[in-house]
Design a protein around this motif. Structure first.
Motif, PDB file in Angstrom:
ATOM      1  N   TRP A 192     -27.882 -56.610 105.054  1.00 32.64           N
ATOM      2  CA  TRP A 192     -28.748 -57.205 106.068  1.00 32.64           C
ATOM      3  C   TRP A 192     -28.532 -56.575 107.448  1.00 32.64           C
ATOM      4  O   TRP A 192     -29.397 -56.709 108.331  1.00 32.64           O
ATOM      5  CB  TRP A 192     -28.517 -58.711 106.151  1.00 32.64           C
ATOM      6  N   LEU A 193     -27.426 -55.902 107.640  1.00 27.25           N
ATOM      7  CA  LEU A 193     -27.162 -55.297 108.955  1.00 27.25           C
ATOM      8  C   LEU A 193     -28.238 -54.304 109.352  1.00 27.25           C
ATOM      9  O   LEU A 193     -28.470 -54.063 110.536  1.00 27.25           O
ATOM     10  CB  LEU A 193     -25.808 -54.579 108.939  1.00 27.25           C
ATOM     11  N   TRP A 194     -28.879 -53.700 108.346  1.00 26.55           N
ATOM     12  CA  TRP A 194     -29.844 -52.636 108.654  1.00 26.55           C
ATOM     13  C   TRP A 194     -31.277 -53.033 108.311  1.00 26.55           C
ATOM     14  O   TRP A 194     -32.163 -52.183 108.309  1.00 26.55           O
ATOM     15  CB  TRP A 194     -29.405 -51.355 107.932  1.00 26.55           C
ATOM     16  N   ASN A 195     -31.479 -54.324 108.033  1.00 24.23           N
ATOM     17  CA  ASN A 195     -32.831 -54.798 107.774  1.00 24.23           C
ATOM     18  C   ASN A 195     -33.719 -54.539 108.986  1.00 24.23           C
ATOM     19  O   ASN A 195     -33.366 -54.856 110.115  1.00 24.23           O
ATOM     20  CB  ASN A 195     -32.836 -56.313 107.502  1.00 24.23           C
ATOM     21  N   GLY A 196     -34.869 -53.968 108.745  1.00 24.82           N
ATOM     22  CA  GLY A 196     -35.847 -53.798 109.815  1.00 24.82           C
ATOM     23  C   GLY A 196     -35.621 -52.604 110.713  1.00 24.82           C
ATOM     24  O   GLY A 196     -36.463 -52.309 111.562  1.00 24.82           O
ATOM     25  N   VAL A 197     -34.495 -51.930 110.557  1.00 28.39           N
ATOM     26  CA  VAL A 197     -34.245 -50.758 111.416  1.00 28.39           C
ATOM     27  C   VAL A 197     -34.061 -49.478 110.612  1.00 28.39           C
ATOM     28  O   VAL A 197     -34.146 -48.384 111.154  1.00 28.39           O
ATOM     29  CB  VAL A 197     -33.025 -50.955 112.341  1.00 28.39           C
ATOM     30  N   LEU A 198     -33.807 -49.611 109.318  1.00 32.97           N
ATOM     31  CA  LEU A 198     -33.607 -48.419 108.487  1.00 32.97           C
ATOM     32  C   LEU A 198     -34.266 -48.618 107.128  1.00 32.97           C
ATOM     33  O   LEU A 198     -34.147 -49.686 106.517  1.00 32.97           O
ATOM     34  CB  LEU A 198     -32.114 -48.162 108.257  1.00 32.97           C
ATOM     35  N   THR A 199     -34.943 -47.597 106.669  1.00 33.52           N
ATOM     36  CA  THR A 199     -35.408 -47.539 105.285  1.00 33.52           C
ATOM     37  C   THR A 199     -34.730 -46.336 104.648  1.00 33.52           C
ATOM     38  O   THR A 199     -34.188 -45.470 105.369  1.00 33.52           O
ATOM     39  CB  THR A 199     -36.934 -47.352 105.221  1.00 33.52           C
ATOM     40  N   PRO A 200     -34.751 -46.216 103.334  1.00 31.13           N
ATOM     41  CA  PRO A 200     -34.110 -45.047 102.704  1.00 31.13           C
ATOM     42  C   PRO A 200     -34.656 -43.723 103.234  1.00 31.13           C
ATOM     43  O   PRO A 200     -33.904 -42.758 103.383  1.00 31.13           O
ATOM     44  CB  PRO A 200     -34.440 -45.242 101.221  1.00 31.13           C
ATOM     45  N   GLU A 201     -35.943 -43.699 103.551  1.00 35.29           N
ATOM     46  CA  GLU A 201     -36.551 -42.456 104.038  1.00 35.29           C
ATOM     47  C   GLU A 201     -36.033 -42.065 105.418  1.00 35.29           C
ATOM     48  O   GLU A 201     -36.184 -40.913 105.851  1.00 35.29           O
ATOM     49  CB  GLU A 201     -38.072 -42.607 104.111  1.00 35.29           C
ATOM     50  N   GLN A 202     -35.426 -42.996 106.130  1.00 35.71           N
ATOM     51  CA  GLN A 202     -34.963 -42.732 107.486  1.00 35.71           C
ATOM     52  C   GLN A 202     -33.491 -42.295 107.532  1.00 35.71           C
ATOM     53  O   GLN A 202     -32.910 -42.206 108.614  1.00 35.71           O
ATOM     54  CB  GLN A 202     -35.165 -43.992 108.343  1.00 35.71           C
ATOM     55  N   VAL A 203     -32.913 -42.057 106.367  1.00 35.00           N
ATOM     56  CA  VAL A 203     -31.528 -41.576 106.293  1.00 35.00           C
ATOM     57  C   VAL A 203     -31.541 -40.306 105.454  1.00 35.00           C
ATOM     58  O   VAL A 203     -31.963 -40.322 104.302  1.00 35.00           O
ATOM     59  CB  VAL A 203     -30.607 -42.618 105.626  1.00 35.00           C
ATOM     60  N   ARG A 204     -31.093 -39.193 106.016  1.00 35.50           N
ATOM     61  CA  ARG A 204     -31.160 -37.934 105.265  1.00 35.50           C
ATOM     62  C   ARG A 204     -29.991 -37.040 105.654  1.00 35.50           C
ATOM     63  O   ARG A 204     -29.415 -37.169 106.744  1.00 35.50           O
ATOM     64  CB  ARG A 204     -32.479 -37.212 105.550  1.00 35.50           C
ATOM     65  N   ALA A 205     -29.659 -36.155 104.718  1.00 37.80           N
ATOM     66  CA  ALA A 205     -28.652 -35.118 104.989  1.00 37.80           C
ATOM     67  C   ALA A 205     -29.392 -33.870 105.443  1.00 37.80           C
ATOM     68  O   ALA A 205     -30.287 -33.397 104.744  1.00 37.80           O
ATOM     69  CB  ALA A 205     -27.837 -34.847 103.735  1.00 37.80           C
ATOM     70  N   SER A 206     -29.047 -33.374 106.618  1.00 37.78           N
ATOM     71  CA  SER A 206     -29.692 -32.145 107.100  1.00 37.78           C
ATOM     72  C   SER A 206     -28.805 -30.935 106.843  1.00 37.78           C
ATOM     73  O   SER A 206     -29.120 -29.836 107.272  1.00 37.78           O
ATOM     74  CB  SER A 206     -30.013 -32.267 108.590  1.00 37.78           C
ATOM     75  N   GLY A 207     -27.723 -31.136 106.154  1.00 38.98           N
ATOM     76  CA  GLY A 207     -26.780 -30.073 105.799  1.00 38.98           C
ATOM     77  C   GLY A 207     -25.658 -30.701 105.002  1.00 38.98           C
ATOM     78  O   GLY A 207     -25.594 -31.923 104.873  1.00 38.98           O
ATOM     79  N   PRO A 208     -24.743 -29.906 104.452  1.00 43.27           N
ATOM     80  CA  PRO A 208     -23.664 -30.481 103.634  1.00 43.27           C
ATOM     81  C   PRO A 208     -22.741 -31.410 104.414  1.00 43.27           C
ATOM     82  O   PRO A 208     -22.077 -32.264 103.824  1.00 43.27           O
ATOM     83  CB  PRO A 208     -22.911 -29.254 103.121  1.00 43.27           C
ATOM     84  N   SER A 209     -22.722 -31.270 105.741  1.00 40.99           N
ATOM     85  CA  SER A 209     -21.813 -32.106 106.546  1.00 40.99           C
ATOM     86  C   SER A 209     -22.541 -32.795 107.693  1.00 40.99           C
ATOM     87  O   SER A 209     -21.917 -33.198 108.677  1.00 40.99           O
ATOM     88  CB  SER A 209     -20.672 -31.238 107.103  1.00 40.99           C
ATOM     89  N   THR A 210     -23.829 -32.957 107.580  1.00 46.00           N
ATOM     90  CA  THR A 210     -24.601 -33.572 108.665  1.00 46.00           C
ATOM     91  C   THR A 210     -25.534 -34.640 108.105  1.00 46.00           C
ATOM     92  O   THR A 210     -26.275 -34.388 107.158  1.00 46.00           O
ATOM     93  CB  THR A 210     -25.440 -32.517 109.415  1.00 46.00           C
ATOM     94  N   VAL A 211     -25.476 -35.813 108.702  1.00 48.04           N
ATOM     95  CA  VAL A 211     -26.350 -36.917 108.299  1.00 48.04           C
ATOM     96  C   VAL A 211     -27.130 -37.376 109.521  1.00 48.04           C
ATOM     97  O   VAL A 211     -26.558 -37.552 110.609  1.00 48.04           O
ATOM     98  CB  VAL A 211     -25.538 -38.101 107.734  1.00 48.04           C
ATOM     99  N   VAL A 212     -28.430 -37.607 109.317  1.00 49.17           N
ATOM    100  CA  VAL A 212     -29.288 -38.052 110.407  1.00 49.17           C
ATOM    101  C   VAL A 212     -29.862 -39.426 110.055  1.00 49.17           C
ATOM    102  O   VAL A 212     -30.459 -39.604 108.993  1.00 49.17           O
ATOM    103  CB  VAL A 212     -30.441 -37.061 110.658  1.00 49.17           C
ATOM    104  N   PHE A 213     -29.635 -40.393 110.945  1.00 50.04           N
ATOM    105  CA  PHE A 213     -30.232 -41.711 110.828  1.00 50.04           C
ATOM    106  C   PHE A 213     -31.330 -41.790 111.894  1.00 50.04           C
ATOM    107  O   PHE A 213     -31.041 -41.625 113.078  1.00 50.04           O
ATOM    108  CB  PHE A 213     -29.227 -42.825 111.120  1.00 50.04           C
ATOM    109  N   THR A 214     -32.557 -42.057 111.479  1.00 52.33           N
ATOM    110  CA  THR A 214     -33.652 -42.231 112.431  1.00 52.33           C
ATOM    111  C   THR A 214     -34.092 -43.697 112.385  1.00 52.33           C
ATOM    112  O   THR A 214     -34.760 -44.134 111.441  1.00 52.33           O
ATOM    113  CB  THR A 214     -34.834 -41.315 112.084  1.00 52.33           C
ATOM    114  N   LEU A 215     -33.704 -44.451 113.374  1.00 55.51           N
ATOM    115  CA  LEU A 215     -33.965 -45.886 113.384  1.00 55.51           C
ATOM    116  C   LEU A 215     -35.414 -46.171 113.753  1.00 55.51           C
ATOM    117  O   LEU A 215     -36.055 -45.390 114.475  1.00 55.51           O
ATOM    118  CB  LEU A 215     -33.041 -46.583 114.381  1.00 55.51           C
TER     119      LEU A 215
END
Length: 533
Positions: A131-154
């Motif tokens: 529930w901490l991320w309800n309404g601010v994150l969907t699976p599509e908004q979390v991605r790896a942009s490289g082997p050691s980089t993660v981008v969260f787009t709220l």
């Protein structure tokens, strides 16, 4: 004198095949501790943990993305699996650099894909702290942009976001998927829910040796832990459930166990203070003790009844005699936590006004009876129950004490049909932000845990809490959280009884204990050493 390491050995060390000498030495000397907890471990899956015992299991066998700055005496989230990050796009985009060299227990390296998978899994299962991320994150908004980089787009700025990542524990994607079963999540099956209900796929300092759900969780040190090992750190942990307070005290005094939990009465801790070889750590807590009232089931839907019950309660006796010097709580956010509303006044006992409230609600003496749920073996909960029973009898309401295993309370609170009407709850800060004790307890999207037994719903409070989360600037943001607190206390969803003093006891050979104030983080066995004379 520094010794040279051969190129072959150096390569093996880098590959994690050979442990560093200090690690090997530490492992060669097995150092065991036994910890006693009054409540059984309810879950070891990091997508399901919500309470202290489950958090103890998770924090010792998994790594979170961020970790509170315990060494600095701070709750503030700091680097851990993520070694750095930057925030852009007006507070909506967070880019994390994942630390290299972290190994899961099976020897494979933790990568950005594992972080993405762990959050996707939580969002899909919708349990634990999802529930901490309800309404601010969907699976599509979390991605790896490289082997050691993660981008969260709220979806929008989210004030407590970094703090919530202390509850995002990383699982081994490949191992989970290799053990998935058929389930409702398409190609991901059951997302490994059955597997992680009994097994561990983490990178934390300890691995799972065995788990008897009712009695014992056994863990042993993971030699390849990325933070390394030093002499005298704990290599084996026996985490036992013991519900009798006197038994706990005796076992600690006799030296048969090393540490007991914080949920004992102040009287027990006073006795332990006088016992040779025992340390009682005592500090102001970031904890709320309250009696939750189910606002969604009649007759507790009537605010006059809830107000009457709150007016009947003897706060002074509870604070002075049961919690021994703890301040009476002033609303849901503990006084010690930043963002606590200074304008909230503590509830106070007024028996005659309580009777008038009942009369106004058309309730006659002897008409109502409630069950008061409290965890098995929780002596403060029992004592408060006896006090409350006496207080309610004075206004013609009967209270039945219902001592219930903690796991059953957790399970019952998950459903509206089985949710208790009246329940005794200790609630520790879950992440370093006032959002934990406002949105996390009084926004309808959080319903379904022991924290939301009141099932409180006030549209204005809901709107304010959502607005607070979306406000980036600190002062306006905190003003909204304080406004929400002011409104919540006027609706009496809980009897806010006390901010208890944190007390915990251990043998004096246990070194390194540090109380932080965040759920379970003080019992990270990796932080302790055993130094016997």
């Amino acid at each position: 004198m520094q010794r040279l390491v051969s190129p072959v050995i150096a390569l093996l060390i880098l590959a994690g095949v050979v442990a560093l000498p200090a690690v090997a030495a530490a492992q060669a000397k097995d150092i065991a501790v036994t910890y006693l907890e009054g409540q059984a471990v309810t879950a070891i899956d990091p997508a399901k943990h919500t309470d202290e015992s489950a958090h103890h299991a998770v924090i010792n066998m998994y790594d979170p993305l961020l970790y509170p700055k315990i060494a600095e005496g701070s709750m503030e989230p700091g680097p851990h699996v993520a070694e750095s990050w930057r925030v852009t796009d007006g507070g909506k985009t967070y880019t994390f650099q994942i630390r290299k060299g972290i190994k899961f227990h099976d020897g494979t390296e933790l990568k950005a894909d594992d972080v993405v998978f762990s959050l996707h899994r939580m969002l899909a299962l919708k349990k634990g702290f999802a529930w901490l991320w309800n309404g601010v994150l969907t699976p599509e908004q979390v991605r790896a942009s490289g082997p050691s980089t993660v981008v969260f787009t709220l979806s929008q700025p989210y004030a407590p976001f970094l703090g919530t990542l202390t509850q995002l524990f990383i699982v081994n994607k490949a191992r989970v998927l290799a053990n998935k079963k058929a389930g409702p999540h398409g190609e991901f099956g059951d997302y490994g829910e059955a597997f992680l209900g009994e097994s561990v796929a983490g990178s934390g300092p300890y691995t799972l040796e065995s788990w008897d759900h009712a009695t014992t969780l056994a863990m042993k040190a993971f030699p390849g832990y990325w933070r390394g090992w030093k002499p005298n750190q704990i290599t084996r942990v026996t985490y036992r459930t013991v519900t009798e307070e006197a038994t706990m005290r005796t076992l600690l005094q006799s030296g048969q166990v090393d540490m007991i939990d914080q949920w004992r009465t102040p009287t027990t801790f006073e006795q332990l203070k006088k016992s040779p070889g025992i340390v009682v750590d005592e500090q102001p807590s970031a904890q709320l003790y309250h009696i939750e009232l189910n606002t969604q089931r009649a007759p507790l839907t009537d605010i006059r009844l809830r107000r009457a019950m709150a007016l009947a309660f003897d706060y002074k006796t509870a604070a002075e005699q049961i919690f021994k010097g703890a301040p009476v709580a002033r609303g849901p956010v503990p006084i010690r936590v930043y963002g606590h509303s200074e304008t909230v006044q503590a509830y106070a006992q007024d028996v005659e006004q309580a009777k008038r409230e009942l009369a106004a609600a058309g309730i006659k003496p002897g008409q109502l009876a409630f069950d008061y749920w409290f965890p098995t073996g929780n002596e403060p909960g029992r004592q408060v129950g006896l006090l409350f029973q006496s207080n309610l009898a004075a206004i013609g309401i009967k209270l039945n004490l219902k001592e219930t295993p903690w796991a059953q309370i957790v399970q019952a609170s998950a459903s509206a049909e089985t949710n208790p009407d009246v329940a005794s709850i200790f609630d520790t800060l879950k992440y370093p932000h006032p959002d934990s004790h406002t949105y996390g307890m009084y926004h309808p999207s959080a319903w379904g845990s022991f924290r939301t037994i009141s099932r409180y719903k006030n549209d204005e409070v809901t709107r304010i809490l959502e607005q607070a989360r979306a406000t980036v600037e600190r002062e306006p943001q905190l003003a909204l959280y304080k406004r929400a607190q002011d409104l919540v206390v006027k609706d009496y969803p809980s009897i806010f009884a006390a901010n208890p003093i944190h007390r915990i006891a251990f043998r004096d050979h246990v070194k390194g204990y540090r109380y932080v104030g965040l759920l379970g983080y003080d019992v990270a066995f990796y932080d302790f050493t055993i130094e016997k004379k």
